[in-house]
Write an enzyme that holds these catalytic residues in place. Sequence first.
Site, PDB file in Angstrom:
ATOM      1  N   GLU A 115       2.450  -1.844  -7.095  1.00  8.53           N
ATOM      2  CA  GLU A 115       1.563  -2.732  -6.350  1.00  8.53           C
ATOM      3  C   GLU A 115       2.135  -2.971  -4.966  1.00  8.53           C
ATOM      4  O   GLU A 115       3.018  -3.830  -4.798  1.00  8.53           O
ATOM      5  CB  GLU A 115       1.437  -4.083  -7.073  1.00  8.53           C
ATOM      6  N   GLU A 171       4.094 -11.885  -6.746  1.00  5.87           N
ATOM      7  CA  GLU A 171       3.956 -13.340  -6.515  1.00  5.87           C
ATOM      8  C   GLU A 171       5.078 -14.107  -7.211  1.00  5.87           C
ATOM      9  O   GLU A 171       5.552 -15.125  -6.701  1.00  5.87           O
ATOM     10  CB  GLU A 171       2.562 -13.816  -6.978  1.00  5.87           C
ATOM     11  N   SER A 213      -5.980  -4.679  -4.625  1.00  4.48           N
ATOM     12  CA  SER A 213      -7.371  -4.602  -4.189  1.00  4.48           C
ATOM     13  C   SER A 213      -8.166  -3.459  -4.845  1.00  4.48           C
ATOM     14  O   SER A 213      -9.005  -2.826  -4.206  1.00  4.48           O
ATOM     15  CB  SER A 213      -7.450  -4.519  -2.654  1.00  4.48           C
ATOM     16  N   ASN A 262      -5.566  -9.199 -14.300  1.00  2.00           N
ATOM     17  CA  ASN A 262      -4.601 -10.278 -14.084  1.00  2.00           C
ATOM     18  C   ASN A 262      -5.359 -11.433 -13.436  1.00  2.00           C
ATOM     19  O   ASN A 262      -5.671 -11.382 -12.248  1.00  2.00           O
ATOM     20  CB  ASN A 262      -3.476  -9.763 -13.163  1.00  2.00           C
ATOM     21  N   HIS A 294       5.815  -9.573 -11.200  1.00  2.70           N
ATOM     22  CA  HIS A 294       4.724  -9.496 -10.219  1.00  2.70           C
ATOM     23  C   HIS A 294       5.243  -9.979  -8.865  1.00  2.70           C
ATOM     24  O   HIS A 294       6.078 -10.891  -8.807  1.00  2.70           O
ATOM     25  CB  HIS A 294       3.548 -10.362 -10.687  1.00  2.70           C
ATOM     26  N   LYS A 348      -4.400 -14.355 -12.816  1.00  6.35           N
ATOM     27  CA  LYS A 348      -3.560 -15.263 -12.011  1.00  6.35           C
ATOM     28  C   LYS A 348      -3.897 -16.716 -12.378  1.00  6.35           C
ATOM     29  O   LYS A 348      -4.240 -16.994 -13.527  1.00  6.35           O
ATOM     30  CB  LYS A 348      -3.731 -14.965 -10.522  1.00  6.35           C
ATOM     31  N   GLY A 383      -4.587  -8.688  -2.969  1.00  7.21           N
ATOM     32  CA  GLY A 383      -5.463  -9.785  -2.558  1.00  7.21           C
ATOM     33  C   GLY A 383      -5.877  -9.736  -1.099  1.00  7.21           C
ATOM     34  O   GLY A 383      -6.420 -10.701  -0.565  1.00  7.21           O
TER      35      GLY A 383
HETATM   36  P1  PGA Z   1      -5.721  -7.861  -6.358  1.00  4.29           P
HETATM   37  O1  PGA Z   1      -4.390  -8.280  -7.184  1.00  4.29           O
HETATM   38  O2  PGA Z   1      -6.461  -6.884  -7.209  1.00  4.29           O
HETATM   39  O3  PGA Z   1      -6.445  -9.144  -6.161  1.00  4.29           O
HETATM   40  O4  PGA Z   1      -5.241  -7.251  -5.076  1.00  4.29           O
HETATM   41  C1  PGA Z   1      -3.669  -7.337  -7.903  1.00  4.29           C
HETATM   42  C2  PGA Z   1      -2.485  -7.972  -8.559  1.00  4.29           C
HETATM   43  O5  PGA Z   1      -1.868  -8.852  -7.940  1.00  4.29           O
HETATM   44  O6  PGA Z   1      -2.125  -7.643  -9.700  1.00  4.29           O
END
Ligand code: PGA
Length: 255
Positions: free
Chosen positions: A171, A101, A216, A13, A99, A15, A177
């Site tokens: 998640e 976000e 992560s 992903n 997601h 983003k 992140g």
């Molecule tokens: P990350 O993000 O691997 O940077 O923690 C995962 C995600 O948001 O899908």
Amino acid sequence: MASGARIPLIAGNWKMHGSLAGSRELVAGIAAGVADMTAGVLLCPPYVYLSSVGEWIAGSNIALGAQDLAEQVGTGAYTGEVAGGMLTDVGCSYVIVGHSERRTIFGETDARVASKFKAAQAEGLTPILCVGETLEQREADQTQDVVAGQVQVVLDAAGIEAFAKAVIAYEPVWAIGTGLTATPAQAQEVHALIRGMIAALDGTIAAGLSVLYGGSVKGANAGELLAMEDIDGGLVGGASLSADEFLAICRAASS
Ligand code: PGA
């Protein structure tokens, strides 16, 4: 790790990262290393790069997905939105839905996430439904209730049969992140809860359902996470922006 019918899936992903030139370089690096991987590999670049990435991965074993879609099916006067049909048109087979976000920064409700899930399937895409608790909810011991609630809304809206053609990604919001990762045991507990909810309605669908872990994930922790019985792959953010890191995760899923 995915057993039997479940082929591991590693989804990148991206983003809101990258540029056209940078994306080309990243795809070239990934494509050069995935040819012999047995895991499924999926890239989810920003909308504007989908067509280009689709062309660069043509003929490879890499699939294309989007990070979001409109909840409206078909076309219409919805300025700024992108329909599922447009995503299949440029070669997408998957789309991320709900997601954290999208939920927290853009105010997507459970109801909207459920309509996007349904819209994705109506347009021939496999939705990757994201669920997960915040740190506050985990500390208040609400993880199971929150995750079960998020899955239940979609089950109520779309029905159990819809999960025969869907992926779920657990998640934990506190792990996205942040460099913090759920321990394999913490993740497995929630993955088992999710599969158990589906199994209570249909054992065959539950056995075939891919439940990805996200938060992560990197080359160094992918192996231990993927070794868990109900973890069938990863939804990878930051580490998917480096071909070497992403390939290390794909390799862990292919062994
Ligand atoms: P990350 O993000 O691997 O940077 O923690 C995962 C995600 O948001 O899908």
